[in-house]
Design a protein around this motif. Structure first.
Motif, PDB file in Angstrom:
ATOM      1  N   UNK A   1       0.850  -1.188   0.000  1.00 31.02           N
ATOM      2  CA  UNK A   1       0.000   0.000   0.000  1.00 31.02           C
ATOM      3  C   UNK A   1       0.885   1.237   0.000  1.00 31.02           C
ATOM      4  N   UNK A   2       1.107   1.843  -1.159  1.00 32.12           N
ATOM      5  CA  UNK A   2       1.990   3.023  -1.216  1.00 32.12           C
ATOM      6  C   UNK A   2       1.496   4.175  -0.362  1.00 32.12           C
ATOM      7  N   UNK A   3       0.167   4.273  -0.170  1.00 37.60           N
ATOM      8  CA  UNK A   3      -0.377   5.351   0.671  1.00 37.60           C
ATOM      9  C   UNK A   3       0.104   5.208   2.110  1.00 37.60           C
ATOM     10  N   UNK A   4       0.101   3.973   2.600  1.00 40.33           N
ATOM     11  CA  UNK A   4       0.542   3.734   3.970  1.00 40.33           C
ATOM     12  C   UNK A   4       2.015   4.057   4.137  1.00 40.33           C
ATOM     13  N   UNK A   5       2.830   3.607   3.206  1.00 34.64           N
ATOM     14  CA  UNK A   5       4.274   3.846   3.328  1.00 34.64           C
ATOM     15  C   UNK A   5       4.605   5.319   3.154  1.00 34.64           C
ATOM     16  N   UNK A   6       3.872   6.010   2.291  1.00 34.53           N
ATOM     17  CA  UNK A   6       4.097   7.448   2.140  1.00 34.53           C
ATOM     18  C   UNK A   6       3.746   8.175   3.431  1.00 34.53           C
TER      19      UNK A   6
ATOM     20  N   UNK B   1      -2.949  -1.070   9.212  1.00 33.83           N
ATOM     21  CA  UNK B   1      -3.494  -2.215   8.476  1.00 33.83           C
ATOM     22  C   UNK B   1      -4.596  -1.797   7.510  1.00 33.83           C
ATOM     23  N   UNK B   2      -4.555  -0.557   7.024  1.00 30.83           N
ATOM     24  CA  UNK B   2      -5.579  -0.105   6.104  1.00 30.83           C
ATOM     25  C   UNK B   2      -6.934  -0.007   6.776  1.00 30.83           C
ATOM     26  N   UNK B   3      -7.978  -0.416   6.036  1.00 29.67           N
ATOM     27  CA  UNK B   3      -9.342  -0.299   6.540  1.00 29.67           C
ATOM     28  C   UNK B   3      -9.858  -1.615   7.124  1.00 29.67           C
ATOM     29  N   UNK B   4      -8.971  -2.381   7.704  1.00 30.95           N
ATOM     30  CA  UNK B   4      -9.349  -3.653   8.318  1.00 30.95           C
ATOM     31  C   UNK B   4     -10.273  -3.413   9.513  1.00 30.95           C
ATOM     32  N   UNK B   5     -11.289  -4.286   9.642  1.00 32.81           N
ATOM     33  CA  UNK B   5     -12.206  -4.182  10.781  1.00 32.81           C
ATOM     34  C   UNK B   5     -12.259  -5.473  11.594  1.00 32.81           C
ATOM     35  N   UNK B   6     -11.241  -6.321  11.463  1.00 28.00           N
ATOM     36  CA  UNK B   6     -11.247  -7.570  12.220  1.00 28.00           C
ATOM     37  C   UNK B   6     -10.896  -7.310  13.688  1.00 28.00           C
ATOM     38  N   UNK B   7     -11.093  -8.318  14.527  1.00 34.57           N
ATOM     39  CA  UNK B   7     -10.867  -8.188  15.971  1.00 34.57           C
ATOM     40  C   UNK B   7      -9.948  -9.320  16.439  1.00 34.57           C
ATOM     41  N   UNK B   8      -8.642  -9.180  16.243  1.00 42.39           N
ATOM     42  CA  UNK B   8      -7.707 -10.242  16.643  1.00 42.39           C
ATOM     43  C   UNK B   8      -7.693 -10.452  18.156  1.00 42.39           C
ATOM     44  N   UNK B   9      -7.651 -11.699  18.532  1.00 41.79           N
ATOM     45  CA  UNK B   9      -7.638 -12.035  19.954  1.00 41.79           C
ATOM     46  C   UNK B   9      -6.421 -11.439  20.664  1.00 41.79           C
ATOM     47  N   UNK B  10      -5.292 -11.359  19.964  1.00 36.60           N
ATOM     48  CA  UNK B  10      -4.066 -10.848  20.576  1.00 36.60           C
ATOM     49  C   UNK B  10      -4.221  -9.406  21.047  1.00 36.60           C
TER      50      UNK B  10
END
Length: 417
Positions: free
Chosen positions: A82-87, A318-327
């Motif tokens: 994702x170039x937007x994230x790295x920029x 992590x972009x537009x992720x909406x997950x809920x990791x247990x960690x």
């Protein structure tokens, strides 16, 4: 004037309120079915002007490398093409100097202090209740190294006249008696007695009702598709239910702001930095926090909201992720149990995530754009609740051709030119 506000989070609703109070005809449009159902829903609950510090700070690049290898790291970067994230990350790293830190923190504290004062006036005028408290914020340090590193923050606080107290372990326990049974080491803390707490969702929904009483129209469940332009002005916003025309347009869409404005050729350096929270019902009040505590080790806020404890924090690229990791849940639970063990019931907790709209310098973007009738109120990061009322008041003044009560020119998008 007829004004359309895009976004019904705490930033959009406060913007609508102050615009309506200024005499404008306001319509709020949002894809959700009600106010404050995205990032404003379950944030950390703190209103902390004095703790308004840029993420970009001296030493952060070195710390970030260490965090990558920690199990309970406050920063998580999921590798993406994702170039937007790295920029955005490169821009943030460019702000990790002592000089940039001082400038950015000064801006943030200016907006946040003003916002707290505006919130107090609004609360008195409207009689809104939202589990608010006024017992300050305690930034807790588990190591001497953390305590020794507060000099730059204390210098800015002293310069801006923000009251603060540097406490030893006993002082921390006196401020938050629930820490007496903490299993984590307590070296000391930085207490900001003027900070407040409150449930952002309850506040925003209550204020939306006040807005409706002032004549504000709400269009919920509406997909915002594009802004149409003619020359140097915006003519309408196209949506899933048809166009909305107005004389002024306000974009308060948080992390979704850049996507809407990209087709207009406007580059907005806002990136979604994901945060998490758990909300626990209190089962032992003697062990629970009285106000807000910032756990410096995990970058986690622990806040008392009535008969609940809100534990929020962490930063995930992590972009537009909406997950809920247990960690992530385990990290939040570890922090609160280390400090206020047994205070809340984890079996009945609510686990939530939200996308914080972060700018590289951590300062919000408030003000005009290259289009004469298009204004922004976005990019507040982790401090949308803290800065909401002040940002909205500044925006309403600018749109109404009034001089804001604080310096606002360096808050506009033009600072990135």
């Amino acid at each position: 004037m007829r004004i359309v506000v895009l976004g019904a989070g705490v930033i959009g609703i406060t913007s609508a309120y102050f615009l309506a109070k200024a005499g404008h005809e306001v319509t709020v449009v949002d894809r959700q079915e009600g106010p404050a159902l995205d990032t404003s829903f379950a944030n950390a609950g703190q209103i902390s002007p004095g703790y308004s510090s840029p993420w970009a700070a001296p030493g952060i690049p070195q710390k970030a490398v260490k965090w990558l290898f920690q199990k309970h790291a406050p920063l998580v970067i999921r590798p993406r093409l994702d170039p937007t994230a790295w920029r955005w990350l490169c821009q943030m790293l460019g702000n990790c100097t002592a000089a940039r830190y001082a400038v950015n923190k000064g801006r943030m504290v200016r907006v946040a202090e003003y916002s707290r004062d505006v919130l107090r006036d609004l609360r008195a005028a409207e009689g809104i209740t939202y589990d608010h408290g006024t017992r300050g914020t305690l930034q807790l340090f588990r190591t001497q190294e953390q305590l020794d590193a507060i000099d730059k923050d204390v210098e800015v606080l002293r310069k801006d006249g923000v009251p603060f107290e540097v406490l030893d372990r006993d002082g921390c326990v006196a401020a938050e008696p629930g820490l007496a049974g903490a299993r984590a080491p307590l070296v000391g803390g930085l207490r900001l007695p003027n900070d407040e707490t409150g449930d952002c969702y309850k506040f925003t929904t209550a204020l939306a009702e006040r807005c409706a009483a002032l004549g504000v129209s709400f269009r919920y469940g509406v997909e915002i598709r594009s802004l149409q332009r003619e020359g140097d002005a915006i003519t309408r916003v196209d949506t899933s239910t048809g166009p909305f025309e107005a004389e002024r347009f306000v974009v308060a869409l948080g992390s979704y702001t850049p996507g809407l404005l990209r087709e207009l050729g406007i580059k907005v350096p806002v990136y979604p930095v994901k945060g998490y929270s758990i909300t626990l019902p209190i089962v032992d009040a003697s062990r629970a926090p009285l106000s807000t505590l910032m756990d410096e080790t995990f970058k986690v806020a622990i806040t008392r909201l009535g008969d609940r404890i809100r534990v929020g924090g962490m930063a995930e690229i992590a972009g537009f992720s909406d997950d809920l990791p247990r960690a992530r849940r385990e990290t939040l639970a570890l922090s609160v149990e280390d400090l206020f063990g047994g205070a809340g019931d984890h079996s009945r907790s609510l686990f939530w995530s939200g996308l914080r709209p972060m700018t590289p310098d951590s300062t919000p973007i408030i003000g005009p754009t290259r289009y004469r009738n298009l204004f922004l109120n976005s990019g507040h990061g982790t401090l949308g609740w803290t800065m909401s009322c002040g940002s909205a008041r500044v925006l309403a003044d600018l749109i109404s051709d009034r001089k804001p009560e604080i310096e606002a020119e360096d808050l506009a998008l033009s600072r990135y030119a």
